[in-house]
Design an enzyme around this catalytic site. Structure first.
Site, PDB file in Angstrom:
ATOM      1  N   ARG A 149       0.873  -1.179   0.000  1.00  0.00           N
ATOM      2  CA  ARG A 149       0.000   0.000   0.000  1.00  0.00           C
ATOM      3  C   ARG A 149       0.904   1.221   0.000  1.00  0.00           C
ATOM      4  NH1 ARG A 149      -5.238   1.463   3.607  1.00  0.00           N
ATOM      5  NH2 ARG A 149      -6.077   0.110   1.979  1.00  0.00           N
TER       6      ARG A 149
ATOM      7  N   HIS B  71      -7.542   0.914  -6.288  1.00  0.00           N
ATOM      8  CA  HIS B  71      -7.706   0.039  -5.114  1.00  0.00           C
ATOM      9  C   HIS B  71      -8.386  -1.259  -5.585  1.00  0.00           C
ATOM     10  CE1 HIS B  71      -7.786  -1.223  -1.099  1.00  0.00           C
ATOM     11  NE2 HIS B  71      -8.609  -0.371  -0.546  1.00  0.00           N
TER      12      HIS B  71
ATOM     13  N   GLN C 295     -10.110  -3.814  -3.051  1.00  0.00           N
ATOM     14  CA  GLN C 295     -11.397  -3.351  -2.525  1.00  0.00           C
ATOM     15  C   GLN C 295     -12.509  -3.627  -3.542  1.00  0.00           C
ATOM     16  OE1 GLN C 295     -12.331  -1.653   0.554  1.00  0.00           O
ATOM     17  NE2 GLN C 295     -14.318  -2.208  -0.288  1.00  0.00           N
TER      18      GLN C 295
ATOM     19  N   ASP D 139     -17.208   7.485  -1.281  1.00  0.00           N
ATOM     20  CA  ASP D 139     -15.911   7.410  -0.593  1.00  0.00           C
ATOM     21  C   ASP D 139     -15.584   8.819  -0.093  1.00  0.00           C
ATOM     22  OD1 ASP D 139     -13.365   6.629   0.274  1.00  0.00           O
ATOM     23  OD2 ASP D 139     -12.474   6.691  -1.733  1.00  0.00           O
TER      24      ASP D 139
ATOM     25  N   CYS E 196     -16.342   1.920   0.875  1.00  0.00           N
ATOM     26  CA  CYS E 196     -15.137   1.136   1.153  1.00  0.00           C
ATOM     27  C   CYS E 196     -14.688   1.275   2.606  1.00  0.00           C
ATOM     28  CB  CYS E 196     -14.009   1.544   0.213  1.00  0.00           C
ATOM     29  SG  CYS E 196     -13.664   3.317   0.254  1.00  0.00           S
TER      30      CYS E 196
ATOM     31  N   ARG F 127     -13.724  -8.379   1.977  1.00  0.00           N
ATOM     32  CA  ARG F 127     -12.303  -8.110   1.704  1.00  0.00           C
ATOM     33  C   ARG F 127     -11.490  -9.376   1.956  1.00  0.00           C
ATOM     34  NH1 ARG F 127     -10.173  -3.026   1.835  1.00  0.00           N
ATOM     35  NH2 ARG F 127      -8.370  -4.127   0.992  1.00  0.00           N
TER      36      ARG F 127
HETATM   37  N1  NVA Z   1      -9.891   6.970  -1.293  1.00  0.00           N
HETATM   38  C1  NVA Z   1      -9.544   6.483   0.011  1.00  0.00           C
HETATM   39  C2  NVA Z   1      -9.814   5.007   0.102  1.00  0.00           C
HETATM   40  C3  NVA Z   1      -9.524   4.403   1.446  1.00  0.00           C
HETATM   41  C4  NVA Z   1      -9.790   2.932   1.472  1.00  0.00           C
HETATM   42  C5  NVA Z   1      -8.076   6.774   0.292  1.00  0.00           C
HETATM   43  O1  NVA Z   1      -7.251   6.566  -0.609  1.00  0.00           O
HETATM   44  O2  NVA Z   1      -7.754   7.214   1.385  1.00  0.00           O
HETATM   45  N1   CP Z   2     -11.196   0.074   2.622  1.00  0.00           N
HETATM   46  C1   CP Z   2      -9.898  -0.042   3.034  1.00  0.00           C
HETATM   47  O1   CP Z   2      -8.969  -0.288   2.252  1.00  0.00           O
HETATM   48  O2   CP Z   2      -9.731   0.087   4.375  1.00  0.00           O
HETATM   49  P1   CP Z   2      -8.352   0.285   5.140  1.00  0.00           P
HETATM   50  O3   CP Z   2      -7.790   1.616   4.729  1.00  0.00           O
HETATM   51  O4   CP Z   2      -8.728   0.237   6.599  1.00  0.00           O
HETATM   52  O5   CP Z   2      -7.416  -0.830   4.770  1.00  0.00           O
END
Ligand code: NVA
Ligand code: CP
Length: 303
Positions: free
Chosen positions: A102, A129, A132, A220, A261, A289
């Site tokens: 990540r 993502h 997800q 989101d 998400c 997930r």
């Molecule tokens: N768009 C959000 C998704 C988190 C799962 C982010 O990147 O923070």
């Molecule tokens: N939706 C998601 O990826 O959650 P986290 O940021 O908690 O991993």
């Protein structure tokens, strides 16, 4: 070598095959049927950003598959002090059987895959993502029976979630609409991809127009991880308009699902009442997930 870097790399058929495996693994997990497909294998999990769901579901998923997950905080690794990703890739490939990462830049994930010699899985970048969205597609299919012909509507920023939903939704036979403020459109690469699907894709400014007759509404956060400093400015463009509320839901199809998400900001992109009315769907999505990622892990890492 198989990698899971973005849904653009996979066909609709391949996505559906992974969803079928996810359903099977969920069934086996619920019925106590052992499925140790990755016995003795190790997965390194590099996190440059915070996580609850991704970290826990990958860690538990690897354990349930008979493997061993290692949590690697980028802050504590040399990569956090500037060691090149090319070198990190070649070192980790000699210890591990797979990497989940990540991070911010999609290019970093692609470079890791290019220089390493083990499967790389994208656990979120600024661009996409995909893990997800595998869980999202699984949840929609479980509830609606199939994906073909459904209308998925995304309300909010043209961000990583919007990008993966557009690609995953269109590839699996759904039509997809997105409503976002001017200046927050998905990137050109995604819009060019979507253009190939003709009227199955629509980009709108008005959320109600986008949500008309939707079978699934998705939203989101307005400011993603790494955009904390822009949060106030972004709120000015989104507030009061790009919000999933009862009024928006009044134009959707009957039995329209609402997915998120997570983490969610009640009172911003979704009202507390809509969130709670759809909490069973949203938390099933969170659980999925685990099952969807186990399918990705098996597909990428099983000999
Ligand atoms: N768009 C959000 C998704 C988190 C799962 C982010 O990147 O923070
Ligand atoms: N939706 C998601 O990826 O959650 P986290 O940021 O908690 O991993």
């Amino acid at each position: 070598m198989k990698h899971f870097l973005k849904l653009l790399d996979y066909s609709g058929k391949e996505i559906i095959e992974m969803l079928n495996l996810a359903d099977q693994l969920k069934y086996e997990q619920k019925h106590g049927i052992e499925h140790k497909h990755l016995a003795g294998k190790t997965l390194g999990m590099i996190f440059q950003k915070a996580s609850t769901r991704t970290r826990v579901s990958f860690e538990v998923g690897m354990y349930q598959l008979g493997g061993y997950p290692l949590f690697l905080s980028a802050n504590d690794m040399q990569i956090g002090r500037g060691e090149p990703v090319q070198d990190t890739a070649r070192v980790l490939s000699r210890f591990l059987d797979g990497i989940m990462i990540r991070t911010f830049e999609q290019a970093e994930v692609e470079t890791l895959a290019e220089y390493g010699s083990i499967p790389v899985i994208n656990g979120l970048t600024d661009f996409c993502h995909p893990c997800q969205v595998m869980a999202d597609l699984m949840t929609i299919r479980e509830s609606k029976g199939s994906l073909e012909g459904l209308k998925l509507c995304f309300i909010g920023d043209g961000n990583n979630m919007a990008n993966s939903l557009i690609v995953g939704g269109l590839k699996t036979g759904m039509s997809v609409t997105i409503a976002c403020p001017e200046g927050y459109d998905p990137p050109k690469e995604i819009l060019d991809f979507a253009k190939e699907y003709g009227d199955k894709f629509g980009l709108y400014r008005d959320p109600k127009e986008a949500a008309k007759n939707a079978d699934v509404v998705y939203t989101d956060v307005w400011a993603s991880m790494g955009q904390e400093e822009e949060a106030q400015l972004r709120a000015k463009s989104f507030a009061g308009i790009y919000c999933v509320d009862a009024d928006l839901m009044s134009v959707t199809n009957k039995d329209c699902m609402v997915l998120h998400c997570l983490p969610a900001h009640r009172g911003e992109e979704i009202t507390a009442d809509v969130f709670e009315a759809h909490a069973s769907e949203i938390f099933e999505e969170a659980e999925n997930r685990l099952h969807a990622q186990k399918a990705v892990l098996v597909t990428m890492m099983k000999d």
